[in-house]
Write a protein that holds these residues in place. Structure first.
Motif, mmCIF file in Angstrom:
data_model
loop_
_atom_site.group_PDB
_atom_site.id
_atom_site.type_symbol
_atom_site.label_atom_id
_atom_site.label_comp_id
_atom_site.label_asym_id
_atom_site.label_seq_id
_atom_site.Cartn_x
_atom_site.Cartn_y
_atom_site.Cartn_z
ATOM 1 N N GLN A 38 -155.529 -79.492 2.091
ATOM 2 C CA GLN A 38 -154.167 -79.278 1.979
ATOM 3 C C GLN A 38 -153.785 -77.793 1.804
ATOM 4 O O GLN A 38 -152.810 -77.086 2.155
ATOM 5 N N ARG A 39 -154.670 -77.179 0.883
ATOM 6 C CA ARG A 39 -154.315 -75.766 0.578
ATOM 7 C C ARG A 39 -154.856 -74.717 1.519
ATOM 8 O O ARG A 39 -154.238 -73.909 1.798
ATOM 9 N N ARG A 40 -156.031 -75.379 2.100
ATOM 10 C CA ARG A 40 -156.351 -74.405 3.359
ATOM 11 C C ARG A 40 -155.234 -74.603 4.804
ATOM 12 O O ARG A 40 -155.119 -73.328 5.235
ATOM 13 N N ALA A 41 -154.660 -75.754 4.864
ATOM 14 C CA ALA A 41 -153.721 -75.832 5.981
ATOM 15 C C ALA A 41 -152.631 -74.976 5.661
ATOM 16 O O ALA A 41 -152.216 -74.402 6.496
ATOM 17 N N ILE A 42 -152.008 -74.891 4.375
ATOM 18 C CA ILE A 42 -150.889 -73.992 4.102
ATOM 19 C C ILE A 42 -151.309 -72.721 4.161
ATOM 20 O O ILE A 42 -150.580 -71.947 4.638
ATOM 21 N N LEU A 43 -152.510 -72.180 3.784
ATOM 22 C CA LEU A 43 -153.022 -70.669 3.889
ATOM 23 C C LEU A 43 -153.049 -70.340 5.497
ATOM 24 O O LEU A 43 -152.633 -69.366 5.802
ATOM 25 N N GLU A 44 -153.790 -71.486 6.287
ATOM 26 C CA GLU A 44 -153.727 -71.040 7.879
ATOM 27 C C GLU A 44 -152.173 -70.816 8.276
ATOM 28 O O GLU A 44 -152.200 -69.913 9.026
ATOM 29 N N ILE A 45 -151.293 -71.585 7.719
ATOM 30 C CA ILE A 45 -150.046 -71.450 8.417
ATOM 31 C C ILE A 45 -149.497 -69.814 8.329
ATOM 32 O O ILE A 45 -148.984 -69.301 9.263
ATOM 33 N N PHE A 46 -149.589 -69.428 7.166
ATOM 34 C CA PHE A 46 -149.344 -67.891 6.702
ATOM 35 C C PHE A 46 -150.058 -66.976 7.690
ATOM 36 O O PHE A 46 -149.723 -66.010 7.886
ATOM 37 N N HIS A 47 -151.452 -67.197 7.501
ATOM 38 C CA HIS A 47 -152.236 -66.302 8.229
ATOM 39 C C HIS A 47 -152.117 -66.331 9.588
ATOM 40 O O HIS A 47 -152.423 -65.445 10.498
ATOM 41 N N ASP A 48 -151.385 -67.266 10.296
ATOM 42 C CA ASP A 48 -151.190 -67.538 11.683
ATOM 43 C C ASP A 48 -149.959 -66.732 12.332
ATOM 44 O O ASP A 48 -149.447 -66.903 13.224
ATOM 45 N N GLY A 49 -149.160 -66.102 10.978
ATOM 46 C CA GLY A 49 -148.267 -65.221 11.326
ATOM 47 C C GLY A 49 -146.787 -66.158 11.255
ATOM 48 O O GLY A 49 -145.706 -65.627 11.568
ATOM 49 N N ALA A 50 -146.888 -67.147 10.691
ATOM 50 C CA ALA A 50 -145.503 -68.095 10.324
ATOM 51 C C ALA A 50 -144.306 -67.330 9.911
ATOM 52 O O ALA A 50 -143.350 -67.351 9.985
ATOM 53 N N GLY A 51 -144.642 -66.141 8.999
ATOM 54 C CA GLY A 51 -143.571 -65.539 8.101
ATOM 55 C C GLY A 51 -142.915 -66.192 7.030
ATOM 56 O O GLY A 51 -143.714 -66.803 6.190
ATOM 57 N N HIS A 52 -141.685 -66.003 6.887
ATOM 58 C CA HIS A 52 -140.817 -66.383 5.602
ATOM 59 C C HIS A 52 -140.770 -67.975 5.960
ATOM 60 O O HIS A 52 -139.797 -68.280 6.680
ATOM 61 N N LEU A 53 -141.174 -68.833 5.149
ATOM 62 C CA LEU A 53 -140.948 -70.289 5.331
ATOM 63 C C LEU A 53 -140.438 -70.772 4.027
ATOM 64 O O LEU A 53 -140.947 -70.479 2.864
ATOM 65 N N THR A 54 -139.586 -71.940 3.992
ATOM 66 C CA THR A 54 -139.498 -72.765 2.827
ATOM 67 C C THR A 54 -140.294 -73.699 2.695
ATOM 68 O O THR A 54 -141.094 -73.970 3.669
ATOM 69 N N PRO A 55 -140.396 -74.164 1.581
ATOM 70 C CA PRO A 55 -141.402 -75.332 1.314
ATOM 71 C C PRO A 55 -141.220 -76.584 2.371
ATOM 72 O O PRO A 55 -142.120 -77.170 2.953
ATOM 73 N N GLN A 56 -140.012 -76.897 2.455
ATOM 74 C CA GLN A 56 -139.459 -78.175 3.525
ATOM 75 C C GLN A 56 -140.237 -77.679 5.011
ATOM 76 O O GLN A 56 -140.382 -78.599 5.722
ATOM 77 N N GLN A 57 -140.108 -76.460 5.321
ATOM 78 C CA GLN A 57 -140.574 -75.898 6.686
ATOM 79 C C GLN A 57 -142.068 -75.998 6.778
ATOM 80 O O GLN A 57 -142.722 -76.512 7.637
ATOM 81 N N VAL A 58 -142.839 -75.641 5.713
ATOM 82 C CA VAL A 58 -144.210 -75.785 5.613
ATOM 83 C C VAL A 58 -144.661 -77.337 5.741
ATOM 84 O O VAL A 58 -145.568 -77.759 6.507
ATOM 85 N N PHE A 59 -143.906 -78.049 4.889
ATOM 86 C CA PHE A 59 -144.253 -79.636 4.932
ATOM 87 C C PHE A 59 -143.999 -80.237 6.362
ATOM 88 O O PHE A 59 -144.777 -80.894 6.879
ATOM 89 N N ALA A 60 -142.626 -79.891 6.847
ATOM 90 C CA ALA A 60 -142.514 -80.147 8.404
ATOM 91 C C ALA A 60 -143.520 -79.815 9.312
ATOM 92 O O ALA A 60 -143.950 -80.532 10.337
#
Length: 177
Positions: free
Chosen positions: A53-75
């Protein structure tokens, strides 16, 4: 002139301009959190397990997702990481903020976003689409604001200013048409 970076959900789409309108990378170097491997190592060095779970969340931000809400990360990760819960997302984002891999941004409407840009900066909000842009001001650009805050404190001894943030509002290029 400020340097403005847009990090959208489709990846990094940046425009950096100097006072003459020329493209520039000034003010952006080192602005993003470190590389994924280095971020994962920092998590481990801080004594935390590297869970899927931690790795997947970090990967989102390293893939250039930008400013995300917790709900957007979850979705985004709900189908990818079956054992993910919204509580885990919140806890992980707070952990990543605590160890300096993300910063928390509270928008004008009170919504909390997490930002991979961990160096001091400000934000611009598109009133059309809601995209958030990073803004890097020249050193000294806020000197008048700081002086005003000090004067405010002098006139109001019961109040101490601890932080000042700038939110610019307007319309991005896509929403101007």
């Amino acid at each position: 002139m400020a340097s403005i970076t847009h990090i959208g959900s489709a990846g990094l789409s940046a425009e950096h301009q100097d006072s003459k309108g020329a493209s520039s990378e000034e003010g952006v170097s080192g602005a993003e959190c470190t590389g994924l491997d280095e971020s994962l190592q920092r998590l481990k060095d801080a004594g935390f397990r590297l869970t899927p779970q931690r790795r997947a969340i970090l990967e989102i931000f390293h893939d250039g997702a930008g400013h995300l809400t917790p709900q957007q990360v979850f979705a985004t990760l709900d189908d990818v990481v079956p054992s993910l819960s919204l509580a885990t997302v919140y806890n992980t984002l707070e952990l990543l903020e605590e160890i300096g891999l993300l910063t928390r941004v509270t928008a004008h409407d009170g919504q909390t976003y997490f930002d991979p840009t961990v160096v001091p900066h400000h934000h611009a909000l598109c009133d059309g689409c809601g995209d958030i842009f990073d803004v890097f001001l020249k050193p000294g650009a806020l000197d008048d604001l700081i002086a005003d805050a000090e004067a405010f404190e002098g006139a109001n001894p019961d109040f101490r200013v601890t932080q000042a943030t700038v939110w610019l509002r307007g319309r991005c290029k896509s929403c101007q048409h």
